[in-house]
Design an enzyme around this catalytic site. Structure first.
Site, PDB file in Angstrom:
ATOM      1  N   LYS A   1      -1.640 -63.143  51.403  1.00  0.00           N
ATOM      2  CA  LYS A   1      -2.056 -63.364  50.301  1.00  0.00           C
ATOM      3  C   LYS A   1      -1.626 -65.399  50.562  1.00  0.00           C
ATOM      4  CE  LYS A   1      -1.859 -63.821  45.882  1.00  0.00           C
ATOM      5  NZ  LYS A   1      -4.006 -64.293  45.508  1.00  0.00           N
TER       6      LYS A   1
ATOM      7  N   LYS B   1     -15.818 -63.503  47.998  1.00  0.00           N
ATOM      8  CA  LYS B   1     -15.679 -62.221  47.920  1.00  0.00           C
ATOM      9  C   LYS B   1     -15.104 -61.193  48.539  1.00  0.00           C
ATOM     10  CE  LYS B   1     -12.419 -63.576  46.018  1.00  0.00           C
ATOM     11  NZ  LYS B   1     -11.395 -64.698  45.787  1.00  0.00           N
TER      12      LYS B   1
ATOM     13  N   ASN C   1       1.577 -65.664  20.073  1.00  0.00           N
ATOM     14  CA  ASN C   1       1.126 -66.006  21.369  1.00  0.00           C
ATOM     15  C   ASN C   1      -1.086 -66.250  21.684  1.00  0.00           C
ATOM     16  OD1 ASN C   1       0.640 -66.608  24.344  1.00  0.00           O
ATOM     17  ND2 ASN C   1       1.015 -64.039  24.785  1.00  0.00           N
ATOM     18  N   GLY C   2      -1.173 -67.498  22.160  1.00  0.00           N
ATOM     19  CA  GLY C   2      -1.848 -67.623  22.047  1.00  0.00           C
ATOM     20  C   GLY C   2      -3.063 -68.917  21.471  1.00  0.00           C
TER      21      GLY C   2
ATOM     22  N   GLU D   1     -14.315 -60.524  51.275  1.00  0.00           N
ATOM     23  CA  GLU D   1     -13.135 -60.226  52.321  1.00  0.00           C
ATOM     24  C   GLU D   1     -12.533 -59.389  51.533  1.00  0.00           C
ATOM     25  OE1 GLU D   1      -9.606 -62.653  49.851  1.00  0.00           O
ATOM     26  OE2 GLU D   1     -11.688 -63.527  48.447  1.00  0.00           O
TER      27      GLU D   1
ATOM     28  N   TRP E   1       6.061 -71.745  23.817  1.00  0.00           N
ATOM     29  CA  TRP E   1       6.169 -72.844  24.945  1.00  0.00           C
ATOM     30  C   TRP E   1       5.174 -73.921  24.212  1.00  0.00           C
ATOM     31  CZ3 TRP E   1       2.131 -75.025  28.358  1.00  0.00           C
ATOM     32  CH2 TRP E   1       2.578 -76.039  29.404  1.00  0.00           C
TER      33      TRP E   1
ATOM     34  N   ARG F   1       8.533 -66.708  31.644  1.00  0.00           N
ATOM     35  CA  ARG F   1       7.051 -67.054  31.390  1.00  0.00           C
ATOM     36  C   ARG F   1       7.346 -68.734  31.309  1.00  0.00           C
ATOM     37  NH1 ARG F   1       4.028 -62.332  29.458  1.00  0.00           N
ATOM     38  NH2 ARG F   1       3.077 -63.998  28.102  1.00  0.00           N
TER      39      ARG F   1
ATOM     40  N   GLU G   1     -18.299 -68.410  46.209  1.00  0.00           N
ATOM     41  CA  GLU G   1     -16.960 -68.063  46.200  1.00  0.00           C
ATOM     42  C   GLU G   1     -17.833 -66.435  45.884  1.00  0.00           C
ATOM     43  OE1 GLU G   1     -13.273 -67.934  45.912  1.00  0.00           O
ATOM     44  OE2 GLU G   1     -13.048 -67.085  44.609  1.00  0.00           O
TER      45      GLU G   1
ATOM     46  N   HIS H   1     -35.580 -73.274  54.343  1.00  0.00           N
ATOM     47  CA  HIS H   1     -35.225 -73.692  55.242  1.00  0.00           C
ATOM     48  C   HIS H   1     -34.541 -72.917  56.410  1.00  0.00           C
ATOM     49  CE1 HIS H   1     -36.297 -77.836  54.023  1.00  0.00           C
ATOM     50  NE2 HIS H   1     -36.002 -77.738  53.003  1.00  0.00           N
TER      51      HIS H   1
ATOM     52  N   CYS I   1       4.137 -67.939  25.964  1.00  0.00           N
ATOM     53  CA  CYS I   1       5.131 -67.766  24.989  1.00  0.00           C
ATOM     54  C   CYS I   1       5.085 -66.199  25.069  1.00  0.00           C
ATOM     55  CB  CYS I   1       3.858 -67.864  23.751  1.00  0.00           C
ATOM     56  SG  CYS I   1       3.813 -69.426  22.625  1.00  0.00           S
TER      57      CYS I   1
END
Ligand code: F6R
Length: 607
Positions: A602, A484, A96-97, A487, A72, A27, A480, A503, A2
């Site tokens: 990207k 992060k 919105n939400g 990189e 939406w 959007r 992850e 181990h 929205c």
């Protein structure tokens, strides 16, 4: 997703509202509407379809004060009756939400005689404000008090015909900013909608309520305490995406996650059940014959796949493998036409993932699903089924909001597969859906840890290596976290399942090797605690992200930060957030180019 535009000025604002909505069209929406304070009451125009149709329909509408919206569909189908603004007596509201407690509000307000004419959660806000106005006639105070009763994520704008010239807006979790100028004051979901009238933007914070008139703006917290927010001069060009108050796109995108998740989950709306159709019209038929799943992806997107494997096998009982796309495409594998191939990609253009998808199809695997953030991308176009994450543009090279929205999409896939396999009891389904719906609020709370994480990050200034530990569905979160950190800060980082430490990697542990552990309160916590003792006994410095009830005490060499909520199956979505923040702040300490780390791009459209 929205969009909101609101305007209070000295002359007719309808063209500003319409132009603002046009700027928010990207959007995504299925209906649009506006309401203004007219001569004889609220004048409302709504239409299903494009903003251009609303523009024609509102050609004869004139007023100096109004609100507008693109919707939406979530709670209720796209139709004029469900389109915003929603009206109660002399007031009109756009929103919105997602309001999580809208059903109980609806019951309470219906019992008081308020008549609901739509299926939306927003209409409860309209009647709630109206009901509050009966005891507190000032619109600003009434909206403030009404917001105290809302649970969920929202940005709202309200007008009242009996208080002309005023607009009251509020935000919690969904974006909303103000545009201020000498000729009028405005509000919108993002700056692009307001550049037509001003470059002076005021970013509201969660829990802010603001009143706009043509010549004045005032802001207060939900408890009524007045606050000042600085004015930022927007540098936004027509094509760019606004950085706002953030220092980097990565930071902005980390903080956009509540909204990105809410938008991605809008597809579930107010429903208590979930249907295969969210993956495409043919999904019911195609998924019915699926006997296993193969997830193909690269980098961060592969990590969302590894997490989903735990869900798909435990909840849906479907055998699942995850393979790095660049490996799969070149190895000899055994095709299985009943297997669902899931290609996960933020960009939808990653060469390896696209090639792996094509390779699977050439091998005779026709059941394909793309989980992707770019609707018109090649991976989406070439897959039989699709789920579009609604994270919005991701500019920072390090993927953040794309990852958490992929996880939300993969959890939806898990629920659909569990249903297809007859393994999801209705109560369980509705509990999971409620938890999903609450995620934006839960993520907001985790983001409050930023200051404490920044303090930790300073200790990484002289570090060259780091070890990340996790167990079970949080092992991919450790992966992850390590990706992060390496990189963007260039600190060498590796992730291990905590049980694997003894181990081999334990040999690396000493006082110079920070060990970061994801420690949610799940069935593996006791085992993890023993692994942490192994690190402590070797003089390792531990940084532990625990749940509030994980019961790991702080001690010499053991630093603990506690996440406010314990989130069961969906816990990986919360636990990755502090790791994103840690990497971001460690990179700032190291002085690297956070949004454009060296050697990386990207969208990796080459092999
Ligand atoms: C890491 C990162 C990359 C991407 C990978 C796949 O932060 O962003 O590892 O996840 O290049 O990209 P997509 O998801 O666009 O296929």
């Amino acid at each position: 997703m929205c969009g909101i535009v609101a305007a209070a000025a000295g002359s007719n604002i309808v063209p500003v509202l319409v132009e603002g909505l046009k700027k928010l069209e990207y959007r995504g929406y299925d209906s649009a509407g506006l309401a203004v304070i007219g001569q004889n009451g609220i004048e409302r125009v709504r239409s299903v379809g494009r903003v251009a149709e609303l523009e024609s329909a509102s050609a004869a509408t004139h007023s100096p004060t109004g609100i507008a919206h693109t919707r939406w569909a979530t709670h209720g189908i796209p139709c004029e009756r469900n389109a915003h603004p929603h009206v109660s007596g002399a007031i009109a509201v756009v929103h919105n939400g997602i309001i999580e407690n809208y059903e109980s509000l609806r019951q309470e307000l219906s019992a008081q005689g308020y008549v609901f004419t739509s299926d939306t959660d927003t209409e409860s806000i309209a009647h709630l404000v109206q009901a509050t106005l009966q005891d507190e006639p000032d619109l600003f105070q009434a909206v403030r008090l009404a917001c105290q009763r809302l649970v969920g994520a929202y940005a709202i704008a309200v007008i009242d015909h009996s208080q002309p010239g005023r607009i009251v807006v509020a935000r919690e979790g969904s974006p909303l900013l103000l545009g201020v100028s000498d000729t009028g004051n405005y509000a919108a979901s993002d700056a692009s909608a307001l550049l037509q009238v001003t470059r002076n933007m005021v970013y509201l914070e969660n829990g802010d309520v603001a009143e706009l008139t043509a010549d004045k703006v005032r802001i207060a917290r939900l408890d009524g305490t007045p606050v000042e927010r600085p004015i930022h001069v927007s540098q936004l060009s027509a094509a760019a995406v606004e950085l706002g108050t953030f220092r980097h796109y990565m930071q902005k995108e980390i903080f956009e996650q509540p909204d990105a998740l809410a938008n991605t989950l809008e597809i579930v709306g107010g429903s208590k059940t979930i249907q295969p159709g969210i993956f495409g019209a043919d999904a019911g038929q195609l998924l019915a014959g699926v006997d296993s799943i193969l997830i193909l992806a690269c980098g961060t997107s592969a990590h969302s796949g590894y997490t989903a494997r735990y869900w798909l096998e435990a909840i849906a009982g479907v055998p699942c493998a995850v393979e790095i796309a660049s490996e799969y495409r070149y190895r000899v594998s055994v095709p299985n036409p009943r297997q669902l191939i899931v290609a996960i990609s933020q960009s939808g253009e990653t060469a390896d993932t696209l090639a792996a998808l094509r390779h699977a199809k050439e091998l005779g695997q026709p059941k394909t699903l793309a989980i992707c953030n770019v609707p018109e991308s090649a991976i989406v176009r070439e897959s039989a089924l699709r789920f579009i994450t609604r994270a919005g543009p991701e500019i920072g090279v390090a993927s953040t909001k794309a990852f958490t929205t992929q996880l939300a999409a993969l959890f939806l896939l898990t629920l659909v597969m569990a249903k297809v396999k007859g393994r999801l009891a209705p109560e369980q389904e509705s509990t999971f859906i409620d938890q999903l719906r609450h995620l934006p609020v839960a993520v907001n709370k985790v983001l409050e840890l930023e200051d404490a994480i920044e303090v930790w990050a300073k200790r990484f200034a002289d570090k060259h290596h780091a070890l990340f530990l996790g167990r079970g569905r949080h092992y991919p979160i450790a992966l992850e976290g390590a990706l992060k950190l390496k990189e963007i800060s260039y600190i060498h980082a590796e992730a291990y399942p905590a049980g694997e430490l003894k181990h081999g990697p334990l040999a690396l542990v000493d006082a110079n090797m920070p060990v970061i552990s994801v420690a949610p309160n799940d069935q593996l916590l006791d085992k993890l605690k023993s692994n942490l003792k192994e690190v402590q006994a070797r003089g390792g410095e531990l940084y532990v992200f625990a749940d509030a009830d994980s019961e790991i005490p702080e001690s010499e060499g053991v630093h603990i930060l506690r996440l406010p909520e314990h989130y069961g199956e969906l816990s990986p979505i919360l636990h990755v957030i502090p790791l994103q923040l840690l990497s971001y702040h460690a990179a700032l300490v190291k002085g690297t180019d956070v949004d454009k780390p060296r050697n990386l791009a990207k969208s990796v459209t080459v092999e």
